[in-house]
Design an enzyme around this catalytic site. Structure first.
Site, PDB file in Angstrom:
ATOM      1  N   PRO A 130       0.816  -1.227   0.000  1.00  0.00           N
ATOM      2  CG  PRO A 130      -0.014  -1.035   2.173  1.00  0.00           C
ATOM      3  CD  PRO A 130       0.755  -1.950   1.284  1.00  0.00           C
ATOM      4  CG  ASP A 188      11.877  -2.267 -10.121  1.00  0.00           C
ATOM      5  OD1 ASP A 188      11.014  -2.866 -10.786  1.00  0.00           O
ATOM      6  OD2 ASP A 188      12.533  -1.310 -10.573  1.00  0.00           O
ATOM      7  CD  GLU A 193       8.741  -7.939   0.420  1.00  0.00           C
ATOM      8  OE1 GLU A 193       7.956  -8.833   0.768  1.00  0.00           O
ATOM      9  OE2 GLU A 193       8.757  -6.807   0.939  1.00  0.00           O
ATOM     10  CB  THR A 232      12.461   2.199 -10.585  1.00  0.00           C
ATOM     11  OG1 THR A 232      13.002   2.927  -9.483  1.00  0.00           O
ATOM     12  CG2 THR A 232      13.408   2.301 -11.758  1.00  0.00           C
ATOM     13  NE  ARG A 301      12.664   6.133  -2.722  1.00  0.00           N
ATOM     14  CZ  ARG A 301      11.675   5.508  -3.332  1.00  0.00           C
ATOM     15  NH1 ARG A 301      10.612   6.192  -3.732  1.00  0.00           N
ATOM     16  NH2 ARG A 301      11.722   4.209  -3.540  1.00  0.00           N
TER      17      ARG A 301
HETATM   18  C1  LIG Z   1      20.712  13.596 -16.389  1.00  0.00           C
HETATM   19  C2  LIG Z   1      19.686  12.541 -16.272  1.00  0.00           C
HETATM   20  C3  LIG Z   1      20.155  11.335 -15.496  1.00  0.00           C
HETATM   21  C4  LIG Z   1      19.241  10.174 -15.682  1.00  0.00           C
HETATM   22  C5  LIG Z   1      19.915   8.881 -15.364  1.00  0.00           C
HETATM   23  C6  LIG Z   1      18.992   7.787 -15.659  1.00  0.00           C
HETATM   24  C7  LIG Z   1      19.611   6.428 -15.412  1.00  0.00           C
HETATM   25  C8  LIG Z   1      18.503   5.504 -15.074  1.00  0.00           C
HETATM   26  C9  LIG Z   1      18.950   4.093 -14.947  1.00  0.00           C
HETATM   27  C10 LIG Z   1      17.903   3.361 -14.200  1.00  0.00           C
HETATM   28  C11 LIG Z   1      18.267   1.954 -13.919  1.00  0.00           C
HETATM   29  C12 LIG Z   1      17.195   1.353 -13.119  1.00  0.00           C
HETATM   30  C13 LIG Z   1      17.562   0.025 -12.569  1.00  0.00           C
HETATM   31  C14 LIG Z   1      16.506  -0.378 -11.564  1.00  0.00           C
HETATM   32  C15 LIG Z   1      16.592  -0.084 -10.308  1.00  0.00           C
HETATM   33  C16 LIG Z   1      15.488  -0.390  -9.339  1.00  0.00           C
HETATM   34  O1  LIG Z   1      15.522  -1.742  -8.980  1.00  0.00           O
HETATM   35  C17 LIG Z   1      15.669   0.458  -8.107  1.00  0.00           C
HETATM   36  C18 LIG Z   1      14.527   0.205  -7.107  1.00  0.00           C
HETATM   37  O2  LIG Z   1      13.300   0.574  -7.643  1.00  0.00           O
HETATM   38  P1  LIG Z   1      11.957   0.770  -6.747  1.00  0.00           P
HETATM   39  O3  LIG Z   1      11.789  -0.453  -5.914  1.00  0.00           O
HETATM   40  O4  LIG Z   1      10.855   0.922  -7.742  1.00  0.00           O
HETATM   41  O5  LIG Z   1      12.158   1.957  -5.884  1.00  0.00           O
HETATM   42  N1  LIG Z   1      15.672   1.864  -8.486  1.00  0.00           N
HETATM   43  C19 LIG Z   1      16.760   2.608  -8.388  1.00  0.00           C
HETATM   44  O6  LIG Z   1      17.772   2.188  -7.888  1.00  0.00           O
HETATM   45  C20 LIG Z   1      16.660   4.029  -8.890  1.00  0.00           C
HETATM   46  C21 LIG Z   1      17.870   4.423  -9.697  1.00  0.00           C
HETATM   47  C22 LIG Z   1      17.686   5.825 -10.191  1.00  0.00           C
HETATM   48  C23 LIG Z   1      18.968   6.413 -10.655  1.00  0.00           C
HETATM   49  C24 LIG Z   1      18.825   7.857 -11.064  1.00  0.00           C
HETATM   50  N1  LIG Z   2       3.503  -2.680   4.188  1.00  0.00           N
HETATM   51  C1  LIG Z   2       4.777  -2.371   4.009  1.00  0.00           C
HETATM   52  N2  LIG Z   2       5.394  -1.536   4.861  1.00  0.00           N
HETATM   53  C2  LIG Z   2       6.671  -1.198   4.660  1.00  0.00           C
HETATM   54  N3  LIG Z   2       7.457  -1.647   3.661  1.00  0.00           N
HETATM   55  C3  LIG Z   2       6.883  -2.459   2.787  1.00  0.00           C
HETATM   56  C4  LIG Z   2       5.523  -2.864   2.911  1.00  0.00           C
HETATM   57  N4  LIG Z   2       5.238  -3.705   1.897  1.00  0.00           N
HETATM   58  C5  LIG Z   2       6.366  -3.820   1.163  1.00  0.00           C
HETATM   59  N5  LIG Z   2       7.353  -3.082   1.691  1.00  0.00           N
HETATM   60  C6  LIG Z   2       8.738  -2.877   1.200  1.00  0.00           C
HETATM   61  O1  LIG Z   2       8.772  -1.623   0.537  1.00  0.00           O
HETATM   62  C7  LIG Z   2       9.848  -1.613  -0.388  1.00  0.00           C
HETATM   63  C8  LIG Z   2       9.544  -0.696  -1.547  1.00  0.00           C
HETATM   64  O2  LIG Z   2       8.392  -1.150  -2.179  1.00  0.00           O
HETATM   65  P1  LIG Z   2       8.074  -0.960  -3.710  1.00  0.00           P
HETATM   66  O3  LIG Z   2       6.708  -1.549  -3.908  1.00  0.00           O
HETATM   67  O4  LIG Z   2       9.158  -1.481  -4.529  1.00  0.00           O
HETATM   68  O5  LIG Z   2       7.941   0.608  -3.871  1.00  0.00           O
HETATM   69  P2  LIG Z   2       8.935   1.690  -4.498  1.00  0.00           P
HETATM   70  O6  LIG Z   2       9.038   1.363  -5.951  1.00  0.00           O
HETATM   71  O7  LIG Z   2       8.244   2.982  -4.267  1.00  0.00           O
HETATM   72  O8  LIG Z   2      10.253   1.577  -3.806  1.00  0.00           O
HETATM   73  C9  LIG Z   2      10.014  -3.052  -0.822  1.00  0.00           C
HETATM   74  O9  LIG Z   2      11.365  -3.381  -0.749  1.00  0.00           O
HETATM   75  C10 LIG Z   2       9.186  -3.872   0.153  1.00  0.00           C
HETATM   76  O10 LIG Z   2       9.987  -4.851   0.780  1.00  0.00           O
END
Ligand SMILES: CCCCCCCCCCCCC/C=C/[C@@H](O)[C@H](COP(=O)(O)O)NC(=O)CCCCC
Ligand SMILES: Nc1ncnc2c1ncn2[C@@H]1O[C@H](COP(=O)(O)OP(=O)(O)O)[C@@H](O)[C@H]1O
Ligand SMILES: [Ca+2]
Length: 573
Positions: A130, A188, A193, A232, A301
């Site tokens: 959520p 991601d 998970e 992402t 962020r």
């Molecule tokens: C001047 C413009 C700069 C833009 C750079 C863009 C490069 C982007 C590459 C992204 C690679 C993404 C690989 C995936 C990473 C995700 O697993 C990870 C977690 O995602 P989430 O759980 O949804 O939060 N995301 C990241 O680590 C974000 C990387 C962003 C880097 C700018």
């Molecule tokens: N109910 C919850 N409370 C806190 N953290 C959680 C919950 N459910 C999942 N997560 C954790 O939150 C992290 C980020 O979730 P994700 O769905 O990938 O969102 P985001 O892309 O915004 O980072 C995951 O690594 C997961 O383990």
């Protein structure tokens, strides 16, 4: 109505126009017939893309019958929009000459669906985070996904998570009998998970030790589906070409299946994590560490932290060793794309599973086979790097539509190792900026890329151990205070919206807060950190900070399967 073993045909009406409806082989089509009995435009739908057949005239989402006559049936199917990667639900209402013909059509179409689409899921286990992304997971599931599952006759058991790792633990421990797949609604991190749950459970059941870095892991049967609702959404985007909840839902319903390479990350003889998208040191590790402090900003962020970390202009020493993949098969600079039905990936199957027994669907966990995948000459590179990244697939995402490595393959048993050596800020900005355009980010003198089967990373001898210890002491002090701040100020974690949140939710975030803080021990140090130079970064492993610097990674070809089909060639639509 004419029915023979391969064809069903009759006249039908859509609105006030007459059509010839035809079910033949893998396709259902309807052709307009004009007043002079000439055939006009034909619309053709593969039976494998039919979502449901209902008696009467039925609404799309609510399944509410508008008008239930004995003569009508409604067909729901996959409709491609625009460039073809975005899917929506198509609906056509057919009026038949008699009730008998209508019943024949519904029966024949349902039978064809069973015959031509045998691998559709019937029961799914759904986990909703959520708090992922913009916190719309529950809304996305209930308004967009659940009605489609209901229409397709798929039953689901839904778990709204209350803490991090709940979905992983559920998959590892609970009885999953009857489920044809597990689905996450989130980003991601949520996918990760499910990945850990599914791989871990499969190895437990097969008696395979995940900690042995040389073992051949047992491929997983339980499919994973991703409904994008994260920050992402790289796994979804890189396997579908779009991050759209309805498109993902339709791929799940029709039982698409896409194998995916997985990289295991070990520290000495202990499994640390699995990754499908990015294992990144330096810039991407620092961005993640910094972004964890600003989780309250939601997906933004990463943009904010990316900017802050860029300004820090750090580079890190490291020793990278890699085991090259066969360069005759493919290369990261061959300008090809891994598209749906990719030849490189399908031809990899035999190489990856030479002992696959198709009669029993069993994979041998033969040690010599595993060792042969690890055979070859290791290459060593030492230097100072802005970043070192390993990606099993292109890792395209909305921020970078071509991805970290545009020619990487989803299921070829290799990963691309990208090393960006120390360079001036403008050079690095050029590299980053090229991720957002079609320009080649590898065509820069300080960047090298290799297609590999395994990678080891270590700190140059004598470089960092001492500093790391000192740094960790400093980090511990910072973390203690920042974790306390976070837990005392939960409002910040919930983006200023804690009203109505249960204590359990709070507990979930507390667990994550403390876990993240613990892991931040090596990586907290951006922002104010810039005042202190440091020689060690952290690893970003699919959005989780790894607790170790010196790691070894190995690609396990086609270890898991997603409800996806890879990116369809949009020029062919
Ligand atoms: C001047 C413009 C700069 C833009 C750079 C863009 C490069 C982007 C590459 C992204 C690679 C993404 C690989 C995936 C990473 C995700 O697993 C990870 C977690 O995602 P989430 O759980 O949804 O939060 N995301 C990241 O680590 C974000 C990387 C962003 C880097 C700018
Ligand atoms: N109910 C919850 N409370 C806190 N953290 C959680 C919950 N459910 C999942 N997560 C954790 O939150 C992290 C980020 O979730 P994700 O769905 O990938 O969102 P985001 O892309 O915004 O980072 C995951 O690594 C997961 O383990
Ligand atoms: Ca790959």
């Amino acid at each position: 109505m004419e029915i023979d073993s391969v064809r069903v045909e009759s006249s039908v009406w859509i609105g006030n126009k007459r059509y010839k409806a035809l079910l033949s082989g893998w396709y259902f089509s309807w052709t307009e017939i004009d007043k002079r009995n000439r055939e006009r435009k034909t619309i053709s739908v593969p039976v494998s893309e039919v979502i449901g057949v209902k008696e009467g005239r039925v609404e799309i989402q609510t399944q509410k019958k508008v008008e239930d006559t004995d003569l009508d049936f409604t067909l729901f199917y996959v409709k491609r929009n625009g460039h073809g990667l975005s899917w929506s639900l198509g609906r056509t209402q057919f009026c038949c000459p008699s009730r008998g013909v209508r019943d024949q059509w519904t029966t024949q179409l349902r039978t064809a669906l069973k015959t031509h689409s045998p691998s559709r899921p019937h029961r799914l286990l759904v986990f909703i985070n959520p708090f992922g992304g913009k916190k719309r997971g529950k809304q996305i599931f209930h308004s967009l996904v659940a009605p489609l599952f209901e229409l397709a006759g798929i039953s689901s058991h839904v778990v709204v998570t209350e803490r991090a790792n709940q979905a992983r633990d559920y998959i590892l421990k609970k009885d999953l009998t009857g489920f044809n797949g597990v689905i996450c609604v989130g980003g991601d991190g949520m996918f990760s998970e499910l990945l850990h749950g599914v791989i871990g459970r499969t190895q437990q059941e097969a008696g395979v030790s995940e900690h042995d870095p040389t073992v051949m892991l047992q491929p997983c049967d339980l499919h994973i589906g991703v409904i994008p609702a994260g920050s992402t959404d790289c796994v979804c985007f890189a396997t579908m070409g779009i991050n759209d909840p309805v498109t993902s839902t339709l791929h799940i319903i029709i039982g698409d299946s896409q194998p995916l390479d997985v990289c295991s990350v070990h520290y000495q003889n202990t499994l640390v994590r699995y990754s499908v998208s990015m294992v990144g040191y330096g810039f991407y590790g620092d961005v993640l560490a910094e972004s964890e402090r600003h989780r309250w900003m939601g997906p933004l962020r990463y943009d904010y932290s990316g900017f802050m970390v860029y300004l820090c202009n750090r580079s890190y020493p490291g020793l990278v060793q890699y085991l090259p993949a066969d360069s005759h098969i493919s290369s990261p600079r061959d300008k090809t794309r891994c598209l749906s039905g990719c030849r490189v990936c399908s031809e990899s199957k035999e190489r990856l599973f030479p002992h696959f027994d198709s009669s029993s669907s069993l994979y041998s966990t033969n040690v010599s086979q595993c060792n042969s995948e690890l055979e070859g000459e290791w290459v060593t590179i030492e230097g100072r790097f802005k970043c070192v990244s390993l990606t099993c697939m292109s890792s395209s995402c909305p921020r970078s539509p071509e991805g970290l490595s545009p020619s990487a393959h989803l299921a070829d048993g290799t990963a691309d190792l990208i090393m960006v050596r120390e360079t001036n800020p403008l050079g690095f900005l050029t590299f980053l900026h090229r991720h957002t355009t079609k320009q080649d980010q590898f065509d820069l003198p300080f960047v090298e890329v290799h297609r590999v089967k395994a990678v080891r990373f270590s700190l140059p001898p004598g470089e960092a151990e001492e500093e790391e210890v000192e740094y960790e002491k400093e980090a511990d002090r910072e973390i203690q205070t920042s974790a306390e701040r976070e837990l005392e100020d939960p409002e910040k974690l919930f983006c200023g919206n804690i009203a109505g949140q249960s204590q359990q939710h709070l507990a979930g975030w507390k667990e994550r807060g403390s876990e993240t803080s613990r892991l931040k021990r090596q990586g907290f140090a951006c922002g104010p950190c810039c005042t202190k130079p440091r020689s060690v970064s952290v690893w970003n492993c699919d959005g989780e900070i790894l607790p170790h610097t010196e790691i070894s990674c190995r690609v396990h070809g086609q270890l898991v399967r997603l409800f996806a089909r890879g990116i369809e060639n949009s020029t062919m639509q």
